[in-house]
Design a protein around this motif. Sequence first.
Motif, PDB file in Angstrom:
ATOM      1  N   LEU A  89      58.966  78.438  54.644  1.00 14.64           N
ATOM      2  CA  LEU A  89      58.685  77.008  54.199  1.00 14.64           C
ATOM      3  C   LEU A  89      58.902  76.918  52.281  1.00 14.64           C
ATOM      4  CD1 LEU A  89      58.743  73.880  54.682  1.00 14.64           C
ATOM      5  CD2 LEU A  89      56.963  73.987  55.059  1.00 14.64           C
ATOM      6  N   VAL A  90      59.978  77.043  51.932  1.00 15.38           N
ATOM      7  CA  VAL A  90      59.768  77.357  50.153  1.00 15.38           C
ATOM      8  C   VAL A  90      59.787  75.444  49.748  1.00 15.38           C
ATOM      9  CG1 VAL A  90      61.450  78.069  48.586  1.00 15.38           C
ATOM     10  CG2 VAL A  90      62.329  79.283  50.992  1.00 15.38           C
ATOM     11  N   GLY A  91      58.713  76.922  48.769  1.00 14.45           N
ATOM     12  CA  GLY A  91      58.607  75.883  47.227  1.00 14.45           C
ATOM     13  C   GLY A  91      57.231  74.232  47.915  1.00 14.45           C
ATOM     14  N   GLN A  92      56.697  74.454  48.763  1.00 13.92           N
ATOM     15  CA  GLN A  92      56.149  73.452  49.312  1.00 13.92           C
ATOM     16  C   GLN A  92      54.540  73.718  49.251  1.00 13.92           C
ATOM     17  OE1 GLN A  92      57.977  70.965  49.847  1.00 13.92           O
ATOM     18  NE2 GLN A  92      59.836  71.413  49.733  1.00 13.92           N
ATOM     19  N   ASP A  93      53.579  74.242  49.140  1.00 13.19           N
ATOM     20  CA  ASP A  93      52.603  74.350  48.337  1.00 13.19           C
ATOM     21  C   ASP A  93      51.653  73.199  49.327  1.00 13.19           C
ATOM     22  OD1 ASP A  93      53.481  76.766  47.869  1.00 13.19           O
ATOM     23  OD2 ASP A  93      52.776  76.767  45.536  1.00 13.19           O
ATOM     24  N   GLU A  94      51.972  71.964  48.626  1.00 17.80           N
ATOM     25  CA  GLU A  94      51.035  70.491  48.554  1.00 17.80           C
ATOM     26  C   GLU A  94      51.268  70.664  50.314  1.00 17.80           C
ATOM     27  OE1 GLU A  94      50.643  65.872  46.856  1.00 17.80           O
ATOM     28  OE2 GLU A  94      51.324  67.463  46.503  1.00 17.80           O
ATOM     29  N   ALA A  95      52.152  70.551  50.825  1.00 16.06           N
ATOM     30  CA  ALA A  95      52.213  70.052  51.871  1.00 16.06           C
ATOM     31  C   ALA A  95      51.940  71.133  53.197  1.00 16.06           C
ATOM     32  CB  ALA A  95      53.799  70.332  52.720  1.00 16.06           C
ATOM     33  N   VAL A  96      52.252  72.575  53.267  1.00 14.38           N
ATOM     34  CA  VAL A  96      51.120  73.713  53.373  1.00 14.38           C
ATOM     35  C   VAL A  96      49.877  73.524  53.467  1.00 14.38           C
ATOM     36  CG1 VAL A  96      51.651  76.221  53.825  1.00 14.38           C
ATOM     37  CG2 VAL A  96      53.099  75.675  52.620  1.00 14.38           C
ATOM     38  N   ALA A  97      49.027  73.471  52.583  1.00 15.95           N
ATOM     39  CA  ALA A  97      48.301  73.075  52.374  1.00 15.95           C
ATOM     40  C   ALA A  97      47.491  72.199  53.359  1.00 15.95           C
ATOM     41  CB  ALA A  97      47.628  72.733  50.938  1.00 15.95           C
ATOM     42  N   THR A  98      47.871  71.061  53.654  1.00  6.19           N
ATOM     43  CA  THR A  98      47.389  69.621  54.751  1.00  6.19           C
ATOM     44  C   THR A  98      48.241  70.388  55.981  1.00  6.19           C
ATOM     45  OG1 THR A  98      48.752  68.137  53.198  1.00  6.19           O
ATOM     46  CG2 THR A  98      48.693  67.646  55.344  1.00  6.19           C
ATOM     47  N   LEU A  99      49.059  71.194  56.012  1.00  7.81           N
ATOM     48  CA  LEU A  99      48.917  71.151  57.834  1.00  7.81           C
ATOM     49  C   LEU A  99      48.432  72.276  58.322  1.00  7.81           C
ATOM     50  CD1 LEU A  99      53.352  71.809  57.778  1.00  7.81           C
ATOM     51  CD2 LEU A  99      51.956  69.419  58.439  1.00  7.81           C
ATOM     52  N   ARG A 100      47.736  73.535  57.513  1.00  9.65           N
ATOM     53  CA  ARG A 100      46.656  74.440  57.723  1.00  9.65           C
ATOM     54  C   ARG A 100      45.503  73.752  57.522  1.00  9.65           C
ATOM     55  NH1 ARG A 100      48.462  79.387  56.119  1.00  9.65           N
ATOM     56  NH2 ARG A 100      49.888  79.863  54.618  1.00  9.65           N
ATOM     57  N   ARG A 101      45.145  72.958  57.062  1.00  7.65           N
ATOM     58  CA  ARG A 101      44.381  71.959  57.112  1.00  7.65           C
ATOM     59  C   ARG A 101      43.922  70.881  58.729  1.00  7.65           C
ATOM     60  NH1 ARG A 101      44.035  70.404  51.940  1.00  7.65           N
ATOM     61  NH2 ARG A 101      45.787  68.718  52.318  1.00  7.65           N
ATOM     62  N   ALA A 102      45.246  70.738  59.013  1.00  4.76           N
ATOM     63  CA  ALA A 102      45.731  70.150  60.517  1.00  4.76           C
ATOM     64  C   ALA A 102      45.429  71.095  61.403  1.00  4.76           C
ATOM     65  CB  ALA A 102      46.679  69.207  60.440  1.00  4.76           C
ATOM     66  N   ALA A 103      45.760  71.611  61.193  1.00  6.10           N
ATOM     67  CA  ALA A 103      46.323  72.608  62.166  1.00  6.10           C
ATOM     68  C   ALA A 103      44.357  73.428  62.701  1.00  6.10           C
ATOM     69  CB  ALA A 103      46.812  74.386  61.779  1.00  6.10           C
ATOM     70  N   ALA A 104      43.582  73.675  61.790  1.00 12.25           N
ATOM     71  CA  ALA A 104      42.252  73.833  61.792  1.00 12.25           C
ATOM     72  C   ALA A 104      41.915  73.250  62.487  1.00 12.25           C
ATOM     73  CB  ALA A 104      41.632  74.751  60.239  1.00 12.25           C
ATOM     74  N   ALA A 105      41.403  71.539  62.156  1.00 12.45           N
ATOM     75  CA  ALA A 105      41.301  70.380  63.015  1.00 12.45           C
ATOM     76  C   ALA A 105      41.569  70.517  64.234  1.00 12.45           C
ATOM     77  CB  ALA A 105      41.256  69.378  62.144  1.00 12.45           C
ATOM     78  N   ALA A 106      42.636  70.777  64.859  1.00 10.07           N
ATOM     79  CA  ALA A 106      43.419  70.913  65.725  1.00 10.07           C
ATOM     80  C   ALA A 106      42.426  71.718  66.962  1.00 10.07           C
ATOM     81  CB  ALA A 106      44.663  71.021  65.689  1.00 10.07           C
ATOM     82  N   ALA A 107      42.381  72.518  66.153  1.00 10.58           N
ATOM     83  CA  ALA A 107      41.808  74.059  66.654  1.00 10.58           C
ATOM     84  C   ALA A 107      39.991  73.597  67.318  1.00 10.58           C
ATOM     85  CB  ALA A 107      41.793  75.522  66.137  1.00 10.58           C
ATOM     86  N   ALA A 108      39.358  73.413  66.250  1.00 12.28           N
ATOM     87  CA  ALA A 108      38.218  72.829  66.163  1.00 12.28           C
ATOM     88  C   ALA A 108      38.005  71.627  67.538  1.00 12.28           C
ATOM     89  CB  ALA A 108      37.872  72.022  65.273  1.00 12.28           C
ATOM     90  N   VAL A 109      39.038  70.788  67.491  1.00 11.60           N
ATOM     91  CA  VAL A 109      38.835  69.855  68.595  1.00 11.60           C
ATOM     92  C   VAL A 109      38.706  70.649  69.964  1.00 11.60           C
ATOM     93  CG1 VAL A 109      39.988  68.556  69.926  1.00 11.60           C
ATOM     94  CG2 VAL A 109      39.865  67.949  67.227  1.00 11.60           C
ATOM     95  N   LEU A 110      40.000  71.731  69.910  1.00 13.36           N
ATOM     96  CA  LEU A 110      39.813  72.423  71.477  1.00 13.36           C
ATOM     97  C   LEU A 110      38.460  72.676  72.018  1.00 13.36           C
ATOM     98  CD1 LEU A 110      43.767  74.089  71.157  1.00 13.36           C
ATOM     99  CD2 LEU A 110      42.954  72.041  72.574  1.00 13.36           C
ATOM    100  N   ARG A 111      38.384  74.025  70.361  1.00  9.64           N
ATOM    101  CA  ARG A 111      36.916  74.526  70.774  1.00  9.64           C
ATOM    102  C   ARG A 111      35.289  73.299  71.008  1.00  9.64           C
ATOM    103  NH1 ARG A 111      38.351  77.133  66.587  1.00  9.64           N
ATOM    104  NH2 ARG A 111      37.213  75.980  64.872  1.00  9.64           N
ATOM    105  N   ARG A 112      35.615  71.961  70.699  1.00  9.21           N
ATOM    106  CA  ARG A 112      34.645  71.060  71.154  1.00  9.21           C
ATOM    107  C   ARG A 112      35.086  70.984  72.599  1.00  9.21           C
ATOM    108  NH1 ARG A 112      35.111  69.588  65.820  1.00  9.21           N
ATOM    109  NH2 ARG A 112      37.254  67.207  66.161  1.00  9.21           N
ATOM    110  N   ALA A 113      36.233  70.622  72.709  1.00  6.82           N
ATOM    111  CA  ALA A 113      36.508  69.953  74.095  1.00  6.82           C
ATOM    112  C   ALA A 113      35.763  71.703  75.288  1.00  6.82           C
ATOM    113  CB  ALA A 113      38.066  70.476  74.005  1.00  6.82           C
TER     114      ALA A 113
END
Length: 413
Positions: A8-32
């Motif tokens: 994903l070339v030259g999209q640092d801000e978008a990548v940071a957003t998606l990384r945070r969301a993926a980590a949150a999604a993994a946390a949801v699965l762990r809580r479940a």
Amino acid sequence: MPDVFADLVGQDEAVATLRRAAAAAAAVLRRAADQPALALTPTGPAGGAADPGAGMTHAWIFTGPPGSGRSVAARAFAAALQCAYGTGCGECPGCHTTLTGTHADVRLVVPEGLSIGVNEMRALVLRAASTPSGGRWQVVVVEDADRLTEAAGNALLKAIEEPPPRTVFLLCAPSTHPDDISVTIRSRCRVVPLRQPPATAVAEVLVRRDGIAPDVAQWAAAAAQGHVGRARRLARDPEARKRRDAVLAVPRRLTGVGAAFDAASALIEAAEAEAEASVAEADASERAALETALGAGGTGRGAAGAIRGAAGQLKDLEKRQKSRATRAQRDALDRALVDLAGFYRDALTIALRAPVEPVHTDTAALAGAGAQKWDAEGALRRLEAVLRCRAAIEVNVKPRIAVEAMMLALWRG
């Protein structure tokens, strides 16, 4: 091995957003997993509060100009959601199968024709409502969501309004304008805006990932105007470079009315030939597979009767293939128009003495001659003629009519 967001070339801000969301999604699965009695949604257990800073939700829209990496971002995020570690490591089976298009819980909608119909969308929504076989998420990726018909958009809207548990929708569109995506769908999605990547970033990924020589990568990245896929094609495909050279020779050929119509015919015919070549192999394999499934090559009255009754299915296949060929022709023509627009942009910047690098370094001298002949106003009128042609084709004006009108405008100035 690089992680899933490496391309994903030259999209640092978008990548940071998606990384945070993926980590949150993994946390949801762990809580479940710790509380299996709770219903699960992409924003957290039903009735509970999701982490407001993580921004994970069930529907996303990736927007940006052509070449910005909308579909790359959507697929990378899908892989991160399926990652065994919740990070998008790029190495686990979830990441690998998602990026290769073989993950059982990731549905990819890549329109081959001019639109995405309601029947296809209804079938997709129905399948997406099933429980994930891998225990993580059902992910639906819709590339070119701006091609949804009104009925297909309504079918998708209903699913987004009442999302199935553990289903995430990832839509790709040029913008959030109502012409590209409906206001009601937009209001229920989180938007991830992408920008046109700089040529230096595109060149770097061509060198790193594709092993292209640095000087060739720099030229291709500039000529492609930040479009990663087009830059790779120019750097690796001699035929693509020949087609580009033919397009950039158009300004020299416009010596009169007859020459303008000849240039228009040449441009249309080149786009048709490129499109035919790009779909011919797929068309042949699809037809052969369908005929085999219908009993072609078999013997006996049963096989003969089956193939006679297959006329309707073959006709449907031909209709789909014709639509795909039309889309391929328009895409090929649009690539040519982008190159031509880049030439007149170079002439305009030279006429204005703007301190910017040319798009087409190999035709800078020709653009400079044009700038002297036309001045800034004439170069701008010609650039606008090319952009009007692109817009006309986008709203279904016949390509030949739009291109002929453009060529006459370029000749007259």
